[in-house]
Design a protein around this motif. Structure first.
Motif, PDB file in Angstrom:
ATOM      1  N   GLY A 183       0.852  -1.400   0.086  1.00 12.51           N
ATOM      2  CA  GLY A 183       0.040  -0.082  -0.186  1.00 12.51           C
ATOM      3  C   GLY A 183       1.019   1.357   0.084  1.00 12.51           C
ATOM      4  O   GLY A 183       0.502   2.335  -0.545  1.00 12.51           O
ATOM      5  N   GLY A 184       1.851   0.766   0.927  1.00 10.17           N
ATOM      6  CA  GLY A 184       2.971   2.662   0.471  1.00 10.17           C
ATOM      7  C   GLY A 184       3.175   1.998  -0.770  1.00 10.17           C
ATOM      8  O   GLY A 184       3.808   3.702  -0.796  1.00 10.17           O
ATOM      9  N   ASN A 185       3.804   1.062  -1.662  1.00  9.31           N
ATOM     10  CA  ASN A 185       3.561   1.756  -2.650  1.00  9.31           C
ATOM     11  C   ASN A 185       2.876   2.316  -3.526  1.00  9.31           C
ATOM     12  O   ASN A 185       3.583   3.493  -4.621  1.00  9.31           O
TER      13      ASN A 185
ATOM     14  N   ILE B 246       4.624   3.520   5.117  1.00  7.38           N
ATOM     15  CA  ILE B 246       4.805   2.722   6.473  1.00  7.38           C
ATOM     16  C   ILE B 246       5.842   1.730   5.979  1.00  7.38           C
ATOM     17  O   ILE B 246       5.082   0.250   5.025  1.00  7.38           O
ATOM     18  N   THR B 247       6.720   1.481   6.023  1.00  3.15           N
ATOM     19  CA  THR B 247       8.187  -0.064   5.314  1.00  3.15           C
ATOM     20  C   THR B 247       7.409  -0.271   3.879  1.00  3.15           C
ATOM     21  O   THR B 247       7.506  -0.536   3.690  1.00  3.15           O
ATOM     22  N   PRO B 248       7.589   0.563   2.608  1.00  6.08           N
ATOM     23  CA  PRO B 248       7.013   0.760   1.559  1.00  6.08           C
ATOM     24  C   PRO B 248       7.827  -0.610   0.844  1.00  6.08           C
ATOM     25  O   PRO B 248       8.840  -0.221   1.026  1.00  6.08           O
ATOM     26  N   VAL B 249       7.259  -1.432  -0.305  1.00  5.82           N
ATOM     27  CA  VAL B 249       8.302  -1.804  -0.936  1.00  5.82           C
ATOM     28  C   VAL B 249       8.670  -0.748  -2.538  1.00  5.82           C
ATOM     29  O   VAL B 249       8.026   0.303  -2.595  1.00  5.82           O
TER      30      VAL B 249
ATOM     31  N   LEU C 136       8.377   8.924   5.920  1.00  5.28           N
ATOM     32  CA  LEU C 136       9.049   7.380   5.783  1.00  5.28           C
ATOM     33  C   LEU C 136       8.754   6.554   6.978  1.00  5.28           C
ATOM     34  O   LEU C 136       9.795   6.630   7.189  1.00  5.28           O
ATOM     35  N   PHE C 137       8.075   5.525   6.919  1.00  5.20           N
ATOM     36  CA  PHE C 137       8.362   4.667   7.990  1.00  5.20           C
ATOM     37  C   PHE C 137       9.359   3.640   7.536  1.00  5.20           C
ATOM     38  O   PHE C 137       9.027   3.136   6.540  1.00  5.20           O
TER      39      PHE C 137
ATOM     40  N   ILE D 278      11.504  15.207   2.942  1.00  4.65           N
ATOM     41  CA  ILE D 278      11.984  13.802   3.128  1.00  4.65           C
ATOM     42  C   ILE D 278      11.454  13.353   5.113  1.00  4.65           C
ATOM     43  O   ILE D 278      12.440  13.587   5.339  1.00  4.65           O
ATOM     44  N   GLN D 279      10.869  13.139   5.846  1.00  2.40           N
ATOM     45  CA  GLN D 279      11.132  12.897   7.069  1.00  2.40           C
ATOM     46  C   GLN D 279      11.166  11.042   7.451  1.00  2.40           C
ATOM     47  O   GLN D 279      10.228  10.399   6.531  1.00  2.40           O
TER      48      GLN D 279
END
Length: 298
Positions: free
Chosen positions: A148-150, A173-176, A234-235, A260-261
């Motif tokens: 979903g982050g992707n 959140i921890t995306p591809v 970005l997590f 970006i954080q």
């Protein structure tokens, strides 16, 4: 490691989560047994919900009991493009909606292998177009975990390309980031990642990509245009095989003068803010809420 995370790791081991992600091909039908199409009000913390159909997607609007914001949280759940949403996805979104006082849309988009990435991304795009009919884009925040982050990142890249109005910000959140998962740092992290393994992730991505390359920007935002994107929060997680690609992504966004954080979960796994009972997840959710509140106050 907190006691809560210790219990989560124990449950993951008993369930054979790592083993399931080590399979090629991945057993996506078994993964789908975790699907929750319609949540109950207990999971939604008493919030009300309604369903709408947009293209081939089922969109569930969650309205918290105490609505005190004109923002919309547009959420793409994870699940390697092949399953979801799960109870954990619903629970996390409900908590964020309740704490922020904002409405939220859960996008249950078409899944692979029955649908390829072009169909999936087209559906997410049409949900966004529907959202901006009802909300000012400056009041929309995109949130997504894992696959979903992707999807929220590739959506933003398309919006920039087509010169559409952009959302306020994004919280992946921890995306591809690179669907080929060929980064040379991945094998060493695979040894400590308690959830994902390269074989299963790559297998799911191959089910989704169709005739495209796994490095096509449509499924690998790392290789798309990174200029003029909305602010990104970005997590990441140190014990996640997807992190090395995320680190490259951060560098490339900064080189493109992007905002970006990075929020790093030290000694934590993939999608740590959505995992149950962990105090670290609770802190992660509170951080997401603070990002939303910051946007509301601007």
């Amino acid at each position: 490691m907190s006691f809560g995370y210790f219990l989560v790791k124990l449950v993951l081991k008993v369930k054979g989560e790592k083993r399931s992600w080590s399979q090629d091909p991945i057993d996506y039908q078994k993964k789908r047994k975790q699907n929750v199409s319609t949540p109950n009000t207990w999971v939604l913390l008493g919030g009300a919900f309604t369903h709408i159909k947009v293209a081939k997607s089922k969109v569930t609007e969650i309205t918290p009991k105490k609505l005190h914001s004109d923002f919309l949280l547009l959420y793409c759940h994870g699940g390697a493009f092949v399953y979801g949403p799960t109870r954990e996805n619903w629970s996390m979104l409900a908590k964020v909606a309740k704490k922020s006082g904002a409405r939220a849309w859960m996008i249950d988009y078409p899944k692979a292998p029955e649908n390829t990435i072009d169909v999936i991304t087209e559906n997410v795009y049409h949900v966004y177009l529907e959202a901006i009919k009802q909300y000012d884009p400056s009041k929309i925040i995109l949130i997504g975990d894992s696959a979903g982050g992707n999807l929220i990142l590739t959506l933003a890249q398309r919006l920039v390309k087509e010169q559409k109005k952009l959302p306020n910000r994004m919280i992946p959140i921890t995306p591809v980031i690179d669907a080929s998962v060929t980064n040379p740092k991945i094998p060493s992290i695979d040894l400590i990642d308690p959830i994902l393994s390269r074989n299963g992730v790559r297998s799911a991505n191959k089910m989704c990509v169709g005739k495209l390359s796994l490095k096509d920007p449509l499924i690998s935002p790392l290789f798309g245009n990174l200029k003029n994107l909305p602010p990104i929060h970005l997590f990441m997680a140190t014990d996640d095989i997807l992190t090395p690609d995320q680190e490259i992504f951060v560098d490339k966004v900064m080189q493109a003068d992007g905002e970006i954080q990075v929020i790093i979960g030290k000694n934590l796994p993939h999608v740590w803010p959505i995992l149950p009972i962990m105090p670290e997840a609770k802190s992660g959710i509170q951080k997401i809420v603070s990002i939303i509140n910051e946007a509301k106050s601007e």
